[in-house]
Design a protein around this motif. Structure first.
Motif, PDB file in Angstrom:
ATOM      1  N   ALA A  15       3.426   0.465   2.987  1.00 38.26           N
ATOM      2  CA  ALA A  15       3.293  -0.585   3.998  1.00 38.26           C
ATOM      3  C   ALA A  15       3.080  -1.898   3.259  1.00 38.26           C
ATOM      4  N   SER A  16       3.555  -3.001   3.834  1.00 35.81           N
ATOM      5  CA  SER A  16       3.474  -4.286   3.157  1.00 35.81           C
ATOM      6  C   SER A  16       2.641  -5.276   3.957  1.00 35.81           C
ATOM      7  N   GLY A  60       8.597 -12.495  12.988  1.00 40.20           N
ATOM      8  CA  GLY A  60       7.690 -13.060  13.984  1.00 40.20           C
ATOM      9  C   GLY A  60       6.222 -13.014  13.596  1.00 40.20           C
ATOM     10  N   SER A  61       5.884 -12.409  12.483  1.00 41.49           N
ATOM     11  CA  SER A  61       4.496 -12.328  12.065  1.00 41.49           C
ATOM     12  C   SER A  61       4.091 -13.563  11.274  1.00 41.49           C
ATOM     13  N   GLN A  62       2.779 -13.748  11.138  1.00 45.92           N
ATOM     14  CA  GLN A  62       2.277 -14.923  10.425  1.00 45.92           C
ATOM     15  C   GLN A  62       1.619 -14.560   9.097  1.00 45.92           C
ATOM     16  N   GLY A  63       1.479 -13.256   8.820  1.00 46.62           N
ATOM     17  CA  GLY A  63       0.853 -12.826   7.574  1.00 46.62           C
ATOM     18  C   GLY A  63      -0.637 -12.612   7.730  1.00 46.62           C
ATOM     19  N   VAL A  64      -1.227 -11.807   6.844  1.00 47.92           N
ATOM     20  CA  VAL A  64      -2.637 -11.430   7.002  1.00 47.92           C
ATOM     21  C   VAL A  64      -3.459 -11.649   5.724  1.00 47.92           C
ATOM     22  N   ILE A  65      -2.829 -11.989   4.619  1.00 47.40           N
ATOM     23  CA  ILE A  65      -3.577 -12.175   3.374  1.00 47.40           C
ATOM     24  C   ILE A  65      -4.071 -13.615   3.304  1.00 47.40           C
ATOM     25  N   ILE A 124      -3.029   0.558  -3.921  1.00 49.39           N
ATOM     26  CA  ILE A 124      -2.902  -0.837  -3.503  1.00 49.39           C
ATOM     27  C   ILE A 124      -2.340  -1.643  -4.660  1.00 49.39           C
ATOM     28  N   VAL A 125      -1.179  -2.259  -4.426  1.00 45.57           N
ATOM     29  CA  VAL A 125      -0.476  -3.000  -5.473  1.00 45.57           C
ATOM     30  C   VAL A 125      -0.340  -4.456  -5.041  1.00 45.57           C
ATOM     31  N   LEU A 126      -0.962  -5.337  -5.798  1.00 43.35           N
ATOM     32  CA  LEU A 126      -0.837  -6.774  -5.576  1.00 43.35           C
ATOM     33  C   LEU A 126       0.337  -7.292  -6.391  1.00 43.35           C
ATOM     34  N   VAL A 182       0.864  -1.179   0.000  1.00 45.45           N
ATOM     35  CA  VAL A 182       0.000   0.000   0.000  1.00 45.45           C
ATOM     36  C   VAL A 182       0.899   1.226   0.000  1.00 45.45           C
ATOM     37  N   TYR A 183       0.891   1.965  -1.091  1.00 42.35           N
ATOM     38  CA  TYR A 183       1.745   3.148  -1.253  1.00 42.35           C
ATOM     39  C   TYR A 183       0.957   4.405  -0.910  1.00 42.35           C
ATOM     40  N   HIS A 184       1.668   5.396  -0.416  1.00 44.63           N
ATOM     41  CA  HIS A 184       1.015   6.662  -0.061  1.00 44.63           C
ATOM     42  C   HIS A 184       1.789   7.828  -0.628  1.00 44.63           C
ATOM     43  N   GLU A 185       1.060   8.798  -1.172  1.00 47.24           N
ATOM     44  CA  GLU A 185       1.671  10.028  -1.678  1.00 47.24           C
ATOM     45  C   GLU A 185       0.678  11.172  -1.517  1.00 47.24           C
TER      46      GLU A 185
END
Length: 312
Positions: free
Chosen positions: A246-247, A261-266, A289-291, A219-222
């Motif tokens: 943010a990824s 340490g994260s497990q992912g959210v997608i 939003i870039v997939l 997710v890019y922001h400008e």
């Protein structure tokens, strides 16, 4: 499973994307000669078809799949070509301050795109035959580029493109050509293109080929676009996705963790489906939003969506 595995791919893509979008040098002609039978809307379909044949002939020589003409990309490219010719500039930004992927997304597109832009000034003929010849030369100049100044050529030969759109605008003494190359690999559920900062939205869809898989979502922001001075638009420059992002990672099985340490959210499914919640940045601006997906283990990840959301 390293959490930055695909981040390397992202950085490589962003660095490569900058020369992809360098504006082409203007094609200069001799004295202006206005002729009867000017190039008009009825001549555009044939000109687009001729450009498409040029693109696919070059891709075929390099063993790449052919591209199909995309109606939305043509419409967005045509609007930008008209904007450039009326403002007498050559830029990837429009007079409203928007970049190519913002124009395409806010017109309803969800795919990832790249743009080539070119101009011809002091043209000697704007008859259909004259404009078609100019377009041929303008596009050929991109194909003939050599490293390291071969950004347009690399865009034309980018292996992950599937579609293309051409925008053409002609005035008595000048021509503008805009080319939008599209990577269509996913269907995305409708997303509101206007949102509120710091809110969460649902982002879901499915990959068109079940053999492909999701690598990440960025997710890019400008800042919000601001109309630039016309003098700024007349200086060729490259564009790219912003550095602020943010990824999000695919969810791993319960026994696995990423190195942070994260497990992912997608959430992903065996039919190519994906879904997650995306938190928009708290500052006003454009969230894109870039997939990122992969087609094979021996290939780099590449972007297949650029969904823009305006937050104020």
């Amino acid at each position: 499973m390293p959490s930055d595995q695909f981040a390397i791919d992202r950085r490589s893509f962003i660095k490569a994307a900058a020369p992809f979008v360098l504006a082409a040098p203007a094609v200069i002609r001799g004295q202006v000669l206005i002729e009867r039978g000017r190039f008009g809307p009825d001549d555009v379909p044939l000109a687009r078809q001729q450009l498409l044949e040029m693109v696919n002939a070059e891709r075929r020589q390099h063993g790449l799949p052919h591209l199909e003409l995309d109606d939305l990309a043509c419409r967005v490219a045509a609007d930008h070509a008209l904007d450039m010719i009326e403002g007498q500039f050559l830029s990837h930004w429009g007079r409203d301050g928007r970049k190519p992927y913002q124009r395409y997304s806010f017109a309803g597109g969800t795919d990832a795109i790249q743009e080539n832009a070119s101009s011809a000034d002091n043209v000697s003929s704007i008859t259909p035959a004259g404009v078609e010849q100019s377009l041929f030369e303008m596009h050929q100049s991109m194909i003939d580029e050599v490293p390291p100044n071969d950004g347009h050529r690399r865009t034309i030969l980018f292996p992950y493109h599937t579609h293309v759109g051409f925008g053409i605008a002609a005035k008595p003494d000048r021509i503008r050509l805009d080319e939008i190359y599209v990577s269509r690999y996913a269907e995305v559920a409708p997303v509101e293109r206007v949102g509120r900062p710091a809110t969460r939205i649902r982002f879901k869809g499915k990959l068109l080929d079940r053999k492909h898989w999701v690598q990440a979502i960025y997710v890019y922001h400008e800042p919000l676009p601001v109309p630039p001075p016309i003098e700024w638009l007349r200086i060729p420059r490259s564009y790219g996705l912003p550095d602020t992002f943010a990824s999000l990672l695919p969810r791993l099985p319960s026994d696995y963790l990423y190195v942070d340490g994260s497990q992912g959210v997608i959430e992903t499914g065996d039919k190519g489906t994906f879904r997650t919640r995306v938190r928009l940045f708290k500052e006003p601006g454009i969230n894109t939003i870039v997939l990122w997906i992969k087609r094979a283990n021996n290939e780099a990840a590449f972007p297949v969506t650029q969904v823009c959301i305006r937050c104020e």
